[in-house]
Write an enzyme that holds these catalytic residues in place. Structure first.
Site, PDB file in Angstrom:
ATOM      1  N   HIS A 147      44.878  39.768  32.422  1.00 45.18           N
ATOM      2  CA  HIS A 147      45.189  40.076  33.820  1.00 45.18           C
ATOM      3  C   HIS A 147      45.556  38.800  34.567  1.00 45.18           C
ATOM      4  O   HIS A 147      46.572  38.757  35.279  1.00 45.18           O
ATOM      5  CB  HIS A 147      43.970  40.739  34.466  1.00 45.18           C
ATOM      6  CG  HIS A 147      44.091  40.993  35.932  1.00 45.18           C
ATOM      7  ND1 HIS A 147      44.140  42.258  36.472  1.00 45.18           N
ATOM      8  CD2 HIS A 147      44.162  40.143  36.989  1.00 45.18           C
ATOM      9  CE1 HIS A 147      44.244  42.179  37.788  1.00 45.18           C
ATOM     10  NE2 HIS A 147      44.246  40.887  38.131  1.00 45.18           N
ATOM     11  N   GLU A 148      44.733  37.749  34.415  1.00 43.99           N
ATOM     12  CA  GLU A 148      44.973  36.514  35.165  1.00 43.99           C
ATOM     13  C   GLU A 148      46.269  35.838  34.707  1.00 43.99           C
ATOM     14  O   GLU A 148      47.056  35.366  35.539  1.00 43.99           O
ATOM     15  CB  GLU A 148      43.779  35.563  35.008  1.00 43.99           C
ATOM     16  CG  GLU A 148      42.459  36.107  35.540  1.00 43.99           C
ATOM     17  CD  GLU A 148      42.539  36.585  36.977  1.00 43.99           C
ATOM     18  OE1 GLU A 148      43.391  36.077  37.733  1.00 43.99           O
ATOM     19  OE2 GLU A 148      41.765  37.480  37.350  1.00 43.99           O
ATOM     20  N   HIS A 151      49.366  37.333  36.218  1.00 41.48           N
ATOM     21  CA  HIS A 151      49.745  36.991  37.589  1.00 41.48           C
ATOM     22  C   HIS A 151      50.823  35.905  37.616  1.00 41.48           C
ATOM     23  O   HIS A 151      51.499  35.729  38.630  1.00 41.48           O
ATOM     24  CB  HIS A 151      48.522  36.523  38.379  1.00 41.48           C
ATOM     25  CG  HIS A 151      47.684  37.654  38.901  1.00 41.48           C
ATOM     26  ND1 HIS A 151      48.232  38.753  39.523  1.00 41.48           N
ATOM     27  CD2 HIS A 151      46.344  37.860  38.893  1.00 41.48           C
ATOM     28  CE1 HIS A 151      47.261  39.584  39.876  1.00 41.48           C
ATOM     29  NE2 HIS A 151      46.104  39.068  39.498  1.00 41.48           N
ATOM     30  N   GLU A 208      47.781  44.063  41.699  1.00 39.33           N
ATOM     31  CA  GLU A 208      46.595  44.081  40.843  1.00 39.33           C
ATOM     32  C   GLU A 208      46.689  45.174  39.781  1.00 39.33           C
ATOM     33  O   GLU A 208      46.181  45.008  38.667  1.00 39.33           O
ATOM     34  CB  GLU A 208      45.341  44.258  41.696  1.00 39.33           C
ATOM     35  CG  GLU A 208      45.075  43.110  42.661  1.00 39.33           C
ATOM     36  CD  GLU A 208      44.898  41.776  41.947  1.00 39.33           C
ATOM     37  OE1 GLU A 208      44.393  41.760  40.817  1.00 39.33           O
ATOM     38  OE2 GLU A 208      45.273  40.739  42.528  1.00 39.33           O
ATOM     39  N   ASP A 212      46.328  44.629  35.844  1.00 38.25           N
ATOM     40  CA  ASP A 212      45.424  45.387  34.974  1.00 38.25           C
ATOM     41  C   ASP A 212      46.158  45.956  33.765  1.00 38.25           C
ATOM     42  O   ASP A 212      45.658  45.914  32.631  1.00 38.25           O
ATOM     43  CB  ASP A 212      44.771  46.527  35.758  1.00 38.25           C
ATOM     44  CG  ASP A 212      43.653  46.038  36.670  1.00 38.25           C
ATOM     45  OD1 ASP A 212      43.117  44.945  36.428  1.00 38.25           O
ATOM     46  OD2 ASP A 212      43.322  46.768  37.631  1.00 38.25           O
ATOM     47  N   HIS A 270      42.610  45.782  45.169  1.00 38.11           N
ATOM     48  CA  HIS A 270      42.238  46.308  43.854  1.00 38.11           C
ATOM     49  C   HIS A 270      41.954  47.802  43.965  1.00 38.11           C
ATOM     50  O   HIS A 270      41.369  48.258  44.952  1.00 38.11           O
ATOM     51  CB  HIS A 270      40.985  45.613  43.305  1.00 38.11           C
ATOM     52  CG  HIS A 270      41.167  44.158  43.027  1.00 38.11           C
ATOM     53  ND1 HIS A 270      40.962  43.195  43.985  1.00 38.11           N
ATOM     54  CD2 HIS A 270      41.537  43.514  41.893  1.00 38.11           C
ATOM     55  CE1 HIS A 270      41.187  42.006  43.460  1.00 38.11           C
ATOM     56  NE2 HIS A 270      41.546  42.164  42.192  1.00 38.11           N
ATOM     57  N   ARG A 276      40.957  51.575  37.604  1.00 40.85           N
ATOM     58  CA  ARG A 276      41.324  50.375  36.855  1.00 40.85           C
ATOM     59  C   ARG A 276      41.134  50.596  35.358  1.00 40.85           C
ATOM     60  O   ARG A 276      41.533  49.758  34.548  1.00 40.85           O
ATOM     61  CB  ARG A 276      40.509  49.171  37.343  1.00 40.85           C
ATOM     62  CG  ARG A 276      40.745  48.842  38.816  1.00 40.85           C
ATOM     63  CD  ARG A 276      40.083  47.564  39.239  1.00 40.85           C
ATOM     64  NE  ARG A 276      40.764  46.412  38.667  1.00 40.85           N
ATOM     65  CZ  ARG A 276      40.398  45.154  38.898  1.00 40.85           C
ATOM     66  NH1 ARG A 276      39.345  44.904  39.679  1.00 40.85           N
ATOM     67  NH2 ARG A 276      41.055  44.154  38.351  1.00 40.85           N
TER      68      ARG A 276
END
Length: 310
Positions: A147-148, A151, A208, A212, A270, A276
């Site tokens: 996920h990070e 970004h 977000e 995910d 989120h 999620r």
């Protein structure tokens, strides 16, 4: 807070496998033009990670702490930090410096440093257990790492180049294609109603949600890479691929009041935790294959309606 060196090594290996999975996914992306794909791979190669704790700890020489003087301690601490920051002026940026403490219970990506931060405070159960089945760890903390990193390639991160400088390395055609995929994701999430009469705002949570989807997708494929050609074991009747998705679900268990849920839907970027998981995996062909999901099953989504970005 317990985080041994062997756990840090496991996390580094997972990070490397996730980068390999991203390389495979980006290389096979159908919506990216060759020029943008090449730039994306260059940025991916440059991404680094700060995992667990700093390699070099900050020193606090000159800061006096008096157990009997709370107010004075606060003043001296703030003065010490002020002087520390002033001393950075006209110096080269220390790219090894941590902006958060290792006890932080969060993970984040810095576009200006092209770096993922996964502190020790976040690398704890249920997100990570050094003695757990690797498939569960990939589904839990692995999807967070994915996920990070993701970004760095979303609508905002894509405005920064490999060295963290502002750089429009996407072509107009790629931006249009990416936005079209995002619009489909927005419409999909707009249909969810966490509380009676309260629908999701898919535009508000789009960034977000994309993170995910990217995170779970690359974590799944990174787990397969970690097997190095071996067949995943079946544990307690569940296959390796199934346990990746179970790991994601277990790590996102959450309790909140209806009032808190309402506030999150109205103001948060989120999605609620259940979305999620359920709102993400129903877009993944791999989930349908792992659990043999059929059209009559509740979360089934027709192939043409599934959003595939990475």
């Amino acid at each position: 807070l317990y985080f041994p060196e062997d756990s840090r090594q496991q996390m580094r290996e997972m990070f490397d496998n996730i980068k390999i999975a991203y390389r495979d996914r980006i290389s096979s992306s159908e919506w990216m033009t060759p020029r943008t794909r090449s730039a994306a791979l260059e940025k991916l190669d440059a991404i680094t990670a700060q995992i667990g704790y700093p390699d070099r700890w900050r020193e606090y020489a000159g800061l006096d702490i008096d157990p009997q003087d709370l107010f004075g301690n606060v003043k001296r601490s703030r003065r010490h930090r002020h002087n520390y920051n002033i001393a950075k002026l006209a110096r080269a940026v220390d790219k090894n410096e941590w902006s958060r403490g290792p006890q932080t219970v969060n993970a984040f990506y810095s576009p200006t440093r092209n770096e993922a931060f996964i502190p020790a405070g976040y690398i704890q159960s249920p997100l990570f257990d050094p003695y757990a089945d690797p498939a569960l760890n990939y589904g839990a903390i692995g999807s967070v790492i994915g996920h990070e990193i993701g970004h760095g390639f979303d609508d905002q991160g894509s405005r920064y180049g490999p060295d963290g400088r502002l750089d429009e390395w996407w072509t107009t055609a790629d931006r249009v294609a990416f936005d079209a995929l995002g619009d489909a994701f927005v419409e999909q999430f707009n249909q969810y109603e966490p509380l009676p009469g309260l629908r999701m705002n898919g535009r508000q949570t789009l960034g977000e949600n994309i993170g995910d989807l990217a995170g779970v997708t690359v974590a799944y494929h990174a787990y397969l890479i970690s097997l190095d050609g071996a067949e995943a074991p079946v544990l307690d009747g569940f296959t390796g691929p199934q346990r990746v998705f179970l790991g994601r679900a277990q790590a996102r268990r959450y309790k909140r009041t209806n009032e808190a849920l309402r506030r999150r839907v109205l103001t948060g970027v989120h999605s609620p935790m259940y979305l999620r998981v359920n709102g993400i995996i129903r877009n993944m062909d791999e989930w349908y294959e792992a659990f043999d999901i059929q059209p009559e099953d509740p979360l089934y989504l027709a192939p043409a309606d599934r959003v595939r970005i990475w």
